[in-house]
Design a protein around this motif. Structure first.
Motif, PDB file in Angstrom:
ATOM      1  N   GLY A 127      -1.302 103.669 -16.436  1.00 61.04           N
ATOM      2  CA  GLY A 127      -0.924 103.280 -17.805  1.00 61.04           C
ATOM      3  C   GLY A 127      -2.233 103.697 -18.892  1.00 61.04           C
ATOM      4  O   GLY A 127      -2.292 103.610 -19.956  1.00 61.04           O
ATOM      5  N   LYS A 128      -3.241 104.301 -18.228  1.00 59.38           N
ATOM      6  CA  LYS A 128      -4.486 104.726 -18.614  1.00 59.38           C
ATOM      7  C   LYS A 128      -5.208 105.688 -17.924  1.00 59.38           C
ATOM      8  O   LYS A 128      -5.049 105.780 -16.712  1.00 59.38           O
ATOM      9  CB  LYS A 128      -5.410 103.439 -19.156  1.00 59.38           C
ATOM     10  CG  LYS A 128      -6.154 102.953 -17.965  1.00 59.38           C
ATOM     11  CD  LYS A 128      -6.905 101.499 -18.647  1.00 59.38           C
ATOM     12  CE  LYS A 128      -7.510 100.989 -17.417  1.00 59.38           C
ATOM     13  NZ  LYS A 128      -8.246  99.791 -17.856  1.00 59.38           N
ATOM     14  N   PRO A 129      -5.927 106.676 -18.587  1.00 61.67           N
ATOM     15  CA  PRO A 129      -6.718 107.649 -17.621  1.00 61.67           C
ATOM     16  C   PRO A 129      -7.862 106.792 -16.891  1.00 61.67           C
ATOM     17  O   PRO A 129      -8.539 106.158 -17.428  1.00 61.67           O
ATOM     18  CB  PRO A 129      -7.209 108.239 -18.693  1.00 61.67           C
ATOM     19  CG  PRO A 129      -6.577 108.372 -19.907  1.00 61.67           C
ATOM     20  CD  PRO A 129      -5.978 107.037 -20.064  1.00 61.67           C
ATOM     21  N   LEU A 130      -7.897 107.076 -15.658  1.00 58.85           N
ATOM     22  CA  LEU A 130      -8.835 106.607 -14.856  1.00 58.85           C
ATOM     23  C   LEU A 130     -10.235 107.474 -14.346  1.00 58.85           C
ATOM     24  O   LEU A 130      -9.826 108.568 -14.530  1.00 58.85           O
ATOM     25  CB  LEU A 130      -8.512 105.895 -13.524  1.00 58.85           C
ATOM     26  CG  LEU A 130      -7.342 104.789 -13.456  1.00 58.85           C
ATOM     27  CD1 LEU A 130      -7.116 104.492 -12.044  1.00 58.85           C
ATOM     28  CD2 LEU A 130      -7.928 103.619 -14.118  1.00 58.85           C
ATOM     29  N   PRO A 131     -11.117 106.930 -14.399  1.00 65.02           N
ATOM     30  CA  PRO A 131     -12.370 107.767 -14.309  1.00 65.02           C
ATOM     31  C   PRO A 131     -12.062 108.490 -12.900  1.00 65.02           C
ATOM     32  O   PRO A 131     -11.561 108.289 -11.882  1.00 65.02           O
ATOM     33  CB  PRO A 131     -13.664 106.808 -14.142  1.00 65.02           C
ATOM     34  CG  PRO A 131     -13.216 105.712 -14.637  1.00 65.02           C
ATOM     35  CD  PRO A 131     -11.770 105.644 -14.685  1.00 65.02           C
ATOM     36  N   ILE A 132     -12.582 109.761 -12.880  1.00 65.18           N
ATOM     37  CA  ILE A 132     -12.249 110.605 -11.619  1.00 65.18           C
ATOM     38  C   ILE A 132     -12.865 109.783 -10.354  1.00 65.18           C
ATOM     39  O   ILE A 132     -12.457 110.029  -9.291  1.00 65.18           O
ATOM     40  CB  ILE A 132     -12.732 112.069 -11.607  1.00 65.18           C
ATOM     41  CG1 ILE A 132     -12.428 112.854 -10.558  1.00 65.18           C
ATOM     42  CG2 ILE A 132     -14.729 111.820 -11.864  1.00 65.18           C
ATOM     43  CD1 ILE A 132     -11.066 113.083 -10.515  1.00 65.18           C
ATOM     44  N   ALA A 133     -13.955 108.928 -10.453  1.00 64.72           N
ATOM     45  CA  ALA A 133     -14.296 108.399  -9.528  1.00 64.72           C
ATOM     46  C   ALA A 133     -13.399 107.186  -8.715  1.00 64.72           C
ATOM     47  O   ALA A 133     -13.305 106.945  -7.573  1.00 64.72           O
ATOM     48  CB  ALA A 133     -15.640 107.456  -9.674  1.00 64.72           C
ATOM     49  N   ALA A 134     -12.476 106.944  -9.433  1.00 63.88           N
ATOM     50  CA  ALA A 134     -11.390 105.905  -9.296  1.00 63.88           C
ATOM     51  C   ALA A 134     -10.309 106.613  -8.397  1.00 63.88           C
ATOM     52  O   ALA A 134      -9.782 106.204  -7.503  1.00 63.88           O
ATOM     53  CB  ALA A 134     -10.808 104.990 -10.377  1.00 63.88           C
ATOM     54  N   ALA A 135      -9.890 107.803  -8.666  1.00 61.01           N
ATOM     55  CA  ALA A 135      -9.027 108.742  -8.148  1.00 61.01           C
ATOM     56  C   ALA A 135      -9.506 109.121  -6.575  1.00 61.01           C
ATOM     57  O   ALA A 135      -8.823 108.973  -5.832  1.00 61.01           O
ATOM     58  CB  ALA A 135      -8.635 109.851  -9.021  1.00 61.01           C
ATOM     59  N   LYS A 136     -10.937 109.338  -6.792  1.00 57.63           N
ATOM     60  CA  LYS A 136     -11.444 109.590  -5.430  1.00 57.63           C
ATOM     61  C   LYS A 136     -11.442 108.483  -4.604  1.00 57.63           C
ATOM     62  O   LYS A 136     -11.226 108.861  -3.435  1.00 57.63           O
ATOM     63  CB  LYS A 136     -12.945 110.162  -5.695  1.00 57.63           C
ATOM     64  CG  LYS A 136     -13.088 111.532  -6.201  1.00 57.63           C
ATOM     65  CD  LYS A 136     -14.598 111.878  -6.529  1.00 57.63           C
ATOM     66  CE  LYS A 136     -14.684 113.209  -7.123  1.00 57.63           C
ATOM     67  NZ  LYS A 136     -16.029 113.654  -7.341  1.00 57.63           N
ATOM     68  N   ALA A 137     -11.729 107.364  -5.001  1.00 60.32           N
ATOM     69  CA  ALA A 137     -11.733 106.316  -4.212  1.00 60.32           C
ATOM     70  C   ALA A 137     -10.238 105.701  -3.853  1.00 60.32           C
ATOM     71  O   ALA A 137     -10.041 105.521  -2.548  1.00 60.32           O
ATOM     72  CB  ALA A 137     -12.288 105.037  -5.097  1.00 60.32           C
TER      73      ALA A 137
END
Length: 429
Positions: A127-137
């Protein structure tokens, strides 16, 4: 002017001033104790052994709200349940089954990690863009079940820079990332706002084989509160749909035969979902996201949700009852303050406090603006008409659900005079 006449005039002015102040005094509010409904909830909490601040969900009202939502959508739009507004697996279970959907909108990494394990057959849209660190995690963490992110998960992006980061991640993972593009439909809180940025995003998707265009998302919370002088909610929705339509047409033209046959076209939110009904069949969007309307916090008491019912309350016991309201340092003004506002006559200190919530029952309670707030022992004031004693329950109505629901531990589920279940909330860390 003689002395007698001067005294007479001054006396008249004084009496007039007193009369004026008296006329401006608020009336004492309150009708005794709880209504029959809240007396029943209080009795249920006592019978179940509760003693501290508790979030209560009314199961029947929750289910009724789900039926109201489904009735408005009338099969014209698919429904996506918003997890941040209903942060409990049990809550999501009830709603997804009642509305017959497996579509979920998620806003934070901890929820995403829990939901893909609990709902391996779900279709999830960020529902919102997540920081790339969150996607990596997310990709680094182990997952249970058979959830396939390359088929069931859509990452939200709203800028070429953000998408460049996701493209690098996709390359490093050698895994497909499905990309949903957030567009600005009038809220102006991010989202692609011009044709140039959209073209750049689509161009990057075309160049990177491990990125897959999955659709659009346009959120329009501003529309429900648009004043009539600016065209009102209906005009704001129409403007947003025109923007949405233009972005879709641009994507179709740029992607050509590569434009997917099945795309997610998400829109709306609790405040605005009913405004889409007149546009059914002509709107570019095909699914509606909503969550808060199903529990209807006080912040959602708006015309577009007039047929929804409140379904969530905070219950807290009274710890202390005082027959007056004394403000530290100005105790000498206790009597004048009480006279000026009879609704400040009594003081009740409850367990906890400082929530995003408003006193609901008994009627006539309010927060003292001078004494200050407390998350330990909140002061509530009431007139002599309010009947409360130590250990009685006070009920407050949350103004929102997403952050408030996570502050009380398990949710107490009320149904037909009893607490029938406890629903754990999702972990947010």
């Amino acid at each position: 002017m003689d002395i007698k006449r001067r005294k007479l005039i001054l006396g008249g002015l004084a009496l007039g001033a007193v009369a004026g102040v008296t006329a401006l005094r608020p009336k004492a509010q309150g009708q005794g104790g709880h209504s029959d409904y809240f007396a029943s909830v209080a009795k249920a909490l006592d019978s179940a052994g509760f003693s501290g601040p508790t979030l209560v969900i009314d199961r029947e009202n929750l289910q009724k709200n789900a039926d109201i939502l489904t009735g408005h959508l009338s099969g014209h739009y698919d429904y996506r349940v918003v997890a941040k507004s209903l942060p409990s697996l049990n809550l999501l279970d009830v709603i997804s089954k009642r509305t017959n959907t497996n579509r979920i909108m998620v806003f934070q990494l901890p929820f995403l990690q829990q939901l893909v394990n609990s709902y391996p057959a779900s279709d999830i849209l960020l529902g919102k863009p997540l920081p790339i660190a969150a996607a990596k995690a997310f990709y680094a963490a182990p997952r249970m079940g058979h959830f396939d992110p390359s088929q069931q998960l859509q990452w939200l992006v709203d800028s070429p820079r953000r998408l460049t980061q996701y493209a690098s991640l996709a390359q490093s993972l050698t895994q497909t990332l499905r990309i949903n593009i957030e567009i600005d439909v009038g809220l102006h809180r991010g989202g692609v706002a011009n044709a140039e940025d959209l073209a750049a995003i689509l161009n990057l998707i075309q160049r990177q084989p491990q990125l897959e265009f999955a659709g659009f998302m346009g959120y329009d919370a501003h529309a429900a509160k648009m004043p009539g002088i600016l065209g009102g909610p209906e005009k704001a929705i129409t403007r947003g749909l025109d923007i949405y339509r233009s972005r879709v047409e641009q994507a179709k033209a740029q992607l050509g035969e590569a434009y997917p046959k099945v795309v997610t076209m998400n829109a709306a939110g609790s405040p605005t979902y009913q405004l889409y009904k007149p546009h059914a069949g002509s709107a570019p969007c095909s699914e509606i996201a909503a969550g808060s309307c199903l529990v209807k916090p006080a912040g959602f008491d708006i015309p577009t949700l007039s047929d929804h019912r409140p379904a969530a309350y905070i219950a807290s016991p009274v710890l202390k009852k005082l027959s007056q309201t004394q403000i530290p340092g100005i105790e000498g003004l206790t009597a004048p303050f009480s006279w000026l506002n009879p609704n400040r006559e009594q003081s009740f200190f409850i367990s906890g406090g400082y929530w995003k919530a408003e006193p609901e029952s008994p009627a006539g309670l309010s927060i003292n603006p001078i004494y200050g707030r407390s998350s330990n022992q909140e002061m509530l004031n009431g007139s002599s008409k309010v009947t409360l004693n130590e250990d009685d329950w006070v009920f407050l109505r949350p103004t929102q659900s997403e952050s408030v629901f996570l502050q009380f531990g398990d949710i107490a589920v009320y149904s037909k005079g009893e607490i029938v279940d406890l629903w754990p909330v999702l972990a947010n860390t």
